[in-house]
Structures are given as structure tokens and as C-alpha cells.
Design an enzyme around this catalytic site. Sequence first.
Site, PDB file in Angstrom:
ATOM      1  N   ARG A   1       0.677  -1.226   0.056  1.00  0.00           N
ATOM      2  CA  ARG A   1      -0.138   0.049   0.071  1.00  0.00           C
ATOM      3  C   ARG A   1       0.887   1.111   0.082  1.00  0.00           C
ATOM      4  NH1 ARG A   1      -2.236  -3.408  -1.418  1.00  0.00           N
ATOM      5  NH2 ARG A   1      -4.378  -4.440  -0.477  1.00  0.00           N
TER       6      ARG A   1
ATOM      7  N   SER B   1     -10.996   0.246   3.389  1.00  0.00           N
ATOM      8  CA  SER B   1     -10.227  -0.392   4.728  1.00  0.00           C
ATOM      9  C   SER B   1      -9.510   0.877   5.407  1.00  0.00           C
ATOM     10  CB  SER B   1      -9.250  -1.167   4.192  1.00  0.00           C
ATOM     11  OG  SER B   1      -9.697  -2.312   3.561  1.00  0.00           O
TER      12      SER B   1
ATOM     13  N   GLU C   1      -4.573   2.986   6.664  1.00  0.00           N
ATOM     14  CA  GLU C   1      -4.440   2.834   5.542  1.00  0.00           C
ATOM     15  C   GLU C   1      -4.911   4.144   4.511  1.00  0.00           C
ATOM     16  OE1 GLU C   1      -6.208   0.044   1.720  1.00  0.00           O
ATOM     17  OE2 GLU C   1      -5.193  -0.997   3.590  1.00  0.00           O
TER      18      GLU C   1
END
Length: 301
Positions: A174, A225, A295
Site C-alpha cells: 500500500r 479499509s 491505510e
Amino acid sequence: MEQLVNELIEANVGRVLVDEPLARYTTMKIGGPADILIVPKHVAGIEKTLQLVKKYKTKWTVIGRGSNLLVSDLGIEGVVIRLGEGLDHLEVEKHRVRVGGGYPLIKLSTLLSRQGLAGLEFASGIPGSVGGAVYMNAGAHKSDISNILSKALILFEDGTIDWLTHEEMEFSYRTSVLQTKRPGIVLEAEFQLQIGEREGIVSVMQKNKDYRRETQPWNHPCAGSVFRNPIPYFAGDLIEKAGLRGYQIGGAQISEMHGNFIINTGGASAQDVLSLIALVKQTIKDKFSVEMHTEVEIIGR
């Protein structure tokens, strides 16, 4: 600020909006105003905007389709550039795809699957733009952007434009080089896909979409998320084991469907969400001795 606004309008960079509420530009439907919001019509508009930002020594921020953002209740200082219109071109040549940073990721994955191109099935349920996906190395279903990107055209802070190869993007879970080391705007991405069997690819896409629909609360405003998975654990599992599923502060609630989603039940503030995030971090640390990291990108004043 007024002089900057006038010059932006005169330069015809695109739409120029003053004190524009950002809640309408994020999937969480939360966010205070941008001092100046620019919706550029073309790459030249972005370049000119950055030239003027530099001239007036003004802060600037880029957003895509707002799917992975939590914007402060106080909004964002300076100029906000929203990518989308003007950066949504698409060129497909056999298994090579070149696409603008503002192109919707779900639309792209759906279109290419119908053409029998494999590699983007994982993105069938990921909202947001191609540029945002490259920026954060978006992924799902055990795959991510780093598996298919060959290079990306970046507009850097100093106004220069250059291609970065896959290696130069320095992808990891990520993250990419664009987040801290070499900040910039993804103008275009080149993907290398595989020619496959159309029916099989579409079937996988539908399976992924069904899974997301059944397990994630996309019927409520949310930002996807909230936490990165603290490998080898799954963030959602830890949150649920800690007994936090359904916990609510103000209008923000940890989803009953999935522990790693915070939904806006109506009228939630960014502070409500931040309070929930802080609660989760402390609870997981106390119960499992695991550090949780977000995130979702938290931006603004």
C-alpha cells in the site's frame, strides 16, 4: 488569495471554486472546505496551476475520486487539485494499456475484462481513480497495482514531468515512492496485462464483486479499509476479536459487516472518525500488543 484565484481563472486551468466543501468529493461524505478547488480540464491546466502555486508560495494537495480519504472538518489549506475530467484517456494495444490518472479504476477493470485482458480482476470492487491506485499501490484478493504496472508518468512538485519505471516506483504494501520520497501527481499509467479467456476473467470479476458486496458495507458512505493489515494478522479480525464491531462515536460507526470499515451513519464528522481510529489503535495495542497503522489517508488542517 484573491489574486491567485483571478490568475487561475485567467489561465483557464479548469473549474476554479473558492471555499468549496470537500464532503461532496469524498466517498465518506466528510470534509470541510478547500480554500481553492481546481478541477483541471487538461494536463496543461495542472502544470499552469502548479506554476501559480509556486509563484504565490501556496500549499497544494491532490485528490482523485476521494475513496481513500478522510478530510479534516476544517478543510484543506491552499489549493486542492481534483483529478478526473481531462485525465481520463484510454489506449489499448493488444495487452498494453495506457490510461489517464483520472480514469475510474472499476470502470477500467470492467472494460478490460470484457475485452479478455487479465490482470485487473482484483480491482473490480476498488473505487477511486487509476492515479490514486498507483499512488498507494491499491490491491485486493492477493494482488495489487505493482503486479501489472510497467511505468507511470509523474508531474513532480517542481513542475517537471517524467516517467518512473516499475522499479523506480519502489512499491511495497500500500505504498509507493510518491507518498513521501518523491511526491508527485500520476498523470498516466502503463499496464502490462495478459490475454486470457473472456468468460473466465469476467467470472472472476463477478466473484470478487459479489464477495465485496456480501462482506463490506458499500451501502453506507465509507473510505474503504481504514487500517493496513498488521501482517501476519488481518486488521478486521483483530478489531472484531476486540469486541469493537458496531462501536459508534457520533455519526461514525465501526461497521457491523466488517471490522476494518468505518461508516458514516449520517452527519459524522472527521473528528468522530479520528476518535474511533484512536480507540481502535489503543484497544488493539492493549489486548494484542499489535501496532495499527492507517491505510486511509488523513489530510487537511
